[in-house]
Every structure is written in structure tokens, then in C-alpha cells.
Design a protein around this motif. Structure first.
Motif, mmCIF file in Angstrom:
data_model
loop_
_atom_site.group_PDB
_atom_site.id
_atom_site.type_symbol
_atom_site.label_atom_id
_atom_site.label_comp_id
_atom_site.label_asym_id
_atom_site.label_seq_id
_atom_site.Cartn_x
_atom_site.Cartn_y
_atom_site.Cartn_z
ATOM 1 N N MET A 253 0.803 -1.216 0.000
ATOM 2 C CA MET A 253 0.000 0.000 0.000
ATOM 3 C C MET A 253 0.841 1.274 0.000
ATOM 4 N N PRO A 254 1.856 1.435 0.890
ATOM 5 C CA PRO A 254 2.618 2.687 0.857
ATOM 6 C C PRO A 254 3.330 2.915 -0.473
ATOM 7 N N THR A 255 3.765 1.831 -1.093
ATOM 8 C CA THR A 255 4.442 1.953 -2.386
ATOM 9 C C THR A 255 3.474 2.407 -3.460
ATOM 10 N N PHE A 477 5.582 4.655 8.062
ATOM 11 C CA PHE A 477 5.561 4.075 6.720
ATOM 12 C C PHE A 477 6.970 3.779 6.202
ATOM 13 N N LEU A 478 7.967 4.519 6.624
ATOM 14 C CA LEU A 478 9.337 4.179 6.247
ATOM 15 C C LEU A 478 9.733 2.823 6.826
ATOM 16 N N ARG A 479 9.371 2.565 8.081
ATOM 17 C CA ARG A 479 9.667 1.255 8.672
ATOM 18 C C ARG A 479 8.896 0.153 7.932
ATOM 19 N N ARG A 513 10.317 4.719 -0.862
ATOM 20 C CA ARG A 513 11.087 5.154 0.316
ATOM 21 C C ARG A 513 11.589 6.580 0.123
ATOM 22 N N GLN A 514 12.022 6.910 -1.090
ATOM 23 C CA GLN A 514 12.473 8.271 -1.372
ATOM 24 C C GLN A 514 11.322 9.267 -1.227
#
Length: 524
Positions: A253-255, A477-479, A513-514
Motif C-alpha cells: 500500500m505505501p508503495t 511508513f518508512l519502517r 522510500r524516497q
């Protein structure tokens, strides 16, 4: 011979109220081994007089098993009809529940079948509220039923819009059929469905694609490769597709959100059932079950993830889907209402959803305005003066409501227990001296499932227009992305043995991630 049988039902799993119905019986051919029932469902017509009404029926026999008549759309424990159905039944006691979406009362009762006799049963439904008269129209985004069933399903569930998932990875309705000349089918003013929707469900979760011109080609895809982001970008660039994240806890999902192409995200989703819950996150990111115990845990976890996205400054409206045809739900059990200022059209409904003029529900009907504005509105104070929000709420429900809650920047800041139904409610004013967001939700008092409604968020901008970014939520979300990258690199099942393929799958996650690292640079 004729007689009268009084039907009854007590409050049970569905929160049913007492109903008495008169049933007329008459003798049939002597010696017959079966009896019959003629079921007629009636509701208020345009003139206000009772007339036959399409509806959904859950009918169970003496053995407790569902009765599903041939020739009518049915799924698991229910069938849909245009208002009248006649059935031959074995002798014994039968129980029924009749529903027509959340805007109508729920009717339930029992009747007895005797050999050689017929029961004539009339079941009345009454309106709780006429939401289209207030500009609200319902749709749902996760339908796996046969396209030919959609006209009756929309009428009987009182649903205005539904795209039909005719492609689901290697399952395609079009494999042995020509593509239709008409993708969008309008049944009557106010009801429409679209035949070209796809679900791409793999190791990282499920993406839903709507309003396509042609099916996505998913036949050759593996569990991980190619990345779902490949199809996502193709669908948006080539077909202008609407992209929906089917539920928030999917690992990818975050991606997907980081691509900037996600238009909506399902917070009333298919783990929420009419008579229970699917109490896990499947192959998604698992919840802390101590923090989120069943049966509400999966639903509250879903909402908290969504709130974290909003806290990252991402204004993505919520959607709703039931997965009828795969999971036990009826079509439209989870649905989203969109407010339109003009008469219904398919295109206007999607535009309204894009703007967040909406609420999602699997039961309660929650109409909220803040300072006279609908959800999705951006309430601004350009000069930097504090903003005071006053909420006007109306709530209707077949089930008792435990509470109305106001959520601000992810935290519950106000709660009303046991609110009045059907009556205007004025909530305490909410004071904003800095930018943020808020929404209103209602939680039903139904012990076996998570039944709720939630508005889309209202956005508040104090001073210079900006979307606040909260550091803990970006770091969350980074983790999350780091854990996903680590799992792909470990590849314990040997799905990505070709290094170049593995790198192509990892690339969208590294780009995501960026994206979140850039957000971190804007965080408070």
C-alpha cells in the motif's frame, strides 16, 4: 380452509426488531408432500402507496440451511428478487430476513409450511430516509458477481452504481467472449454499472482498476513479478483508469500511494461481514492483536492506517467494497455514498468521490456538514485566524448506535454515547488554530461484527495553504517499506531468483522510500 399465523422475531445477531405479519393459508391438493409460499415484498412507491419492491431475502429452512431458489441471483445465504417469489418447500418452520440496503427497515419473521398448503406472506419495508432526495447516491467498488445479475442486484440492494470485476488475475470473463461495445450500462435514471473493472491481487495485496477501456493483461504475472506498479502506471497512462487500494494494510500500500496515482482506498472492506468478520490481515501487514482485539480490531486497525496516511498530508478519499461473489457479503453491504449537487450520472459520482464528498458505511447512515460544508471540503482561514468548526449531524440506522466520534488528526477528540437516531444533532465546536483534518464516524452496537459509518475527512488550512505532515506517521511508513524491502531481498520461497527481476520488483519500493523521505523533510 383459511387461518391466521402471527410471525415473530426477537432481537438477535442482526439487531432485529419485533415484527408481526398476517399469513393466510389455504388447503391445496390433498396428500401433497410439500407446501408452498408466495412471498411478496412491498414498500412505499412514488405515490406513497405500498407496491412490490425489489429486495434481498435470507431464507433458512427447518435444518437451518439457506433456501436458494433456482433462476434468481443468489450467493451463500441469500437471494435477490423483484418483489415477488413463489417456492415449493418441505413441511417445517422457516425463518427469513428481508433487506433492501441501509435506507430501508429490515423485516424478519418465521412461518410454518404444512404439506399440501400454501402460505401467502406479505413483508413490508419502510424507508428510514430517502438519501437521493438529499443528494446522496450509493455505490460499491468490489463486486465479483455475474454481469447479467447486476440489473436486479442494483435494484434490490437499492444501489446506484457498481463496477463489475470481470478480470481477476488469471480469471477473465472475456477469455471466450468478445469485448462489449458498451462498457457502461445505465439501467434507468440513477442506476448504472460498468463492465470493465479488474483486480490485480498478488503477494503485496490487491489493486482495483475501474473505468477501463479494455482488460489488463495479468495472465503471465507471478506472485511478485512484475511489480504491480507496472500495470498501475500503464493503466493510468494508457486508459485513464481509476486506481483503488482495496484495503490499507496490504504490504504494498505505501508503495502504491507513493506513485501519486491512487484515487481512493477501501476502509469499509471485505473483512467486514454482515454476520461476522474475517479476523486477520491475510497476507498483509499484521496488526498488534493486543492493541486491536477482535472483533473490531481489524476494522479499527484499517482506520488507524488510513488516518496515518492523512497525517502524511495525503488527501485520498475512502472507498468501500464487499467482495460479494467471493466472501459472504451481499452486494452493497459495504458501500460509499457520494453527494451530488445535480442529478445522478456515472461520471458525476466518480468526480464527487474524487473530491471526498462522501461517507462510507456498512449500516449506519451518517450525513454530516461542518460550517455548512460537505466532507471533502477545505475550510480555509487565509489570514491565519483560528477556525471553529460546528458540525451538524443526522444519523439513521437499523441497529442501535453505540457512539458518534469526532476524529482529529488521528485521535478521537469528542464522543457522544447513545445518540438519537433520525434527529438533528449539533456537536460541540472544534477549534483549529493550526492546519489539520477531521472526520466524524458512528459505531453500531453490534457485537459480532464491525458495523460503522465514517465521513471522508474535512481539511482545515489556517494561514498559508499547506498540508501538515506528522513525523511519527511518516516514520511509520518508512519502517513499513523497509520491512517489505527486506522480505523481498530475503525471498525465502525463491520467487525472484533472477537478480535483474528482483531489482525490478524492488525499484518501486525504493522509489516509495524516497517519496516518504521527502515527506520527512517537510514533517513537523
Amino acid at each position: 380452509m383459511s387461518g391466521t399465523l402471527h410471525l415473530f422475531v426477537s432481537r438477535g445477531l442482526l439487531g432485529l426488531s419485533l415484527l408481526c405479519v398476517t399469513v393466510l393459508t389455504r388447503a391445496e391438493a390433498p396428500g401433497a408432500e410439500v407446501g408452498s409460499v408466495r412471498l411478496q415484498i412491498v414498500g412505499p412507491g412514488e405515490s406513497g402507496a405500498a407496491e412490490p419492491m425489489p429486495a434481498r431475502v435470507s431464507l433458512s429452512g427447518p435444518d437451518g440451511e439457506p433456501v436458494l431458489p433456482p433462476g434468481l441471483p443468489n450467493w451463500r445465504d441469500h437471494f435477490n428478487c423483484d418483489g415477488t417469489v413463489e417456492l415449493d418447500l418441505d413441511p417445517g418452520s422457516y425463518a427469513y430476513v428481508v433487506e433492501r440496503g441501509p435506507e430501508f427497515t429490515r423485516s424478519a419473521g418465521k412461518f410454518m409450511i404444512e404439506a399440501g398448503k400454501r402460505v401467502d406472506l406479505t413483508v413490508p419495508l419502510e424507508r428510514l430516509v430517502d438519501l437521493p432526495a438529499l443528494g446522496w447516491y450509493s455505490g460499491e467498488t468490489h463486486v465479483h458477481r455475474p454481469p447479467s445479475d447486476l440489473p436486479l442486484l442494483l435494484r434490490s440492494e437499492d444501489l446506484h452504481l457498481a463496477p463489475v470485476l470481470t478480470v481477476w488475475n488469471r480469471t477473465s470473463y472475456w477469455r471466450d467472449r468478445p469485448l462489449p461495445d458498451q462498457r457502461l450500462l445505465e439501467l434507468e435514471p440513477g442506476r448504472a454499472y460498468h463492465l470493465m473493472a479488474c483486480e490485480d491481487e498478488r503477494r503485496g495485496g490487491a489493486l482495483l482498476y475501474f473505468n477501463l477501456e479494455r482488460p489488463l493483461d495479468l495472465d503471465a504475472d507471478g506472485p511478485e513479478a512484475p511489480s504491480p506498479v507496472v500495470h498501475l502506471r500503464e493503466a493510468v497512462a494508457e486508459q485513464g483508469a481509476w486506481v483503488d487500494v482495496e484495503k490499507p494494510f496490504w504490504w504494498d500500500m505505501p508503495t502504491w500511494v507513493a506513485t501519486g496515482h491512487v484515487r481512493s482506498i477501501g476502509i469499509a472492506h471485505n473483512h467486514m461481514w454482515r454476520l461476522g468478520v474475517l479476523d486477520n490481515e491475510a497476507w498483509g501487514r499484521p496488526r498488534d492483536r493486543d492493541q486491536y482485539p477482535p472483533p473490531r480490531g481489524n476494522g479499527l486497525y484499517t482506520q488507524d492506517i488510513y488516518y496515518r496516511l492523512l497525517n502524511c498530508g495525503l488527501r485520498i478519499p475512502p472507498s468501500a467494497g464487499s467482495a460479494s461473489g467471493v466472501l459472504p457479503n451481499p452486494v452493497g453491504y459495504n458501500r460509499v455514498f457520494v453527494h451530488l449537487d445535480a442529478p445522478f450520472s456515472y461520471e458525476a459520482w466518480w468526480q464527487g468521490l474524487a473530491e471526498g464528498r462522501s461517507f462510507v458505511t456498512n449500516g449506519p447512515l451518517l450525513v454530516v456538514s461542518a460550517n455548512g460544508e460537505h466532507p471533502g471540503s477545505v475550510l480555509q482561514s487565509p489570514e491565519g485566524e483560528p477556525v471553529q468548526l460546528e458540525f451538524d449531524v443526522q444519523l439513521w440506522s437499523n441497529d442501535p448506535i453505540e457512539a458518534i466520534e469526532v476524529v482529529r488528526d488521528g485521535q478521537v477528540v469528542h464522543r457522544i454515547d447513545d445518540p438519537d437516531l433520525g434527529e438533528p444533532i449539533r456537536l460541540d465546536a472544534l477549534h483549529f488554530d493550526q492546519s489539520g483534518w477531521c472526520l466524524v464516524r458512528a459505531i453500531a452496537d453490534v457485537p459480532e461484527t464491525f458495523r460503522f459509518a465514517s465521513t471522508a475527512p474535512f481539511s482545515i488550512e489556517v494561514g498559508e495553504p499547506r498540508r501538515p505532515v506528522h513525523r511519527p506517521d511518516v516514520e511509520y511508513f518508512l519502517r513499513w517499506i523497509d520491512a517489505r524491502i527486506e522480505a523481498i531481498e530475503a525471498d525465502p520461497e525463491g520467487l525472484l531468483t533472477d537478480p535483474s527481476v528482483r531489482q525490478s520488483v524492488l525499484e518501486p519500493h525504493r522509489e516509495a522510500r524516497q517519496f516518504f523521505e521527502r515527506l520527512l523533510g517537510q514533517a513537523e
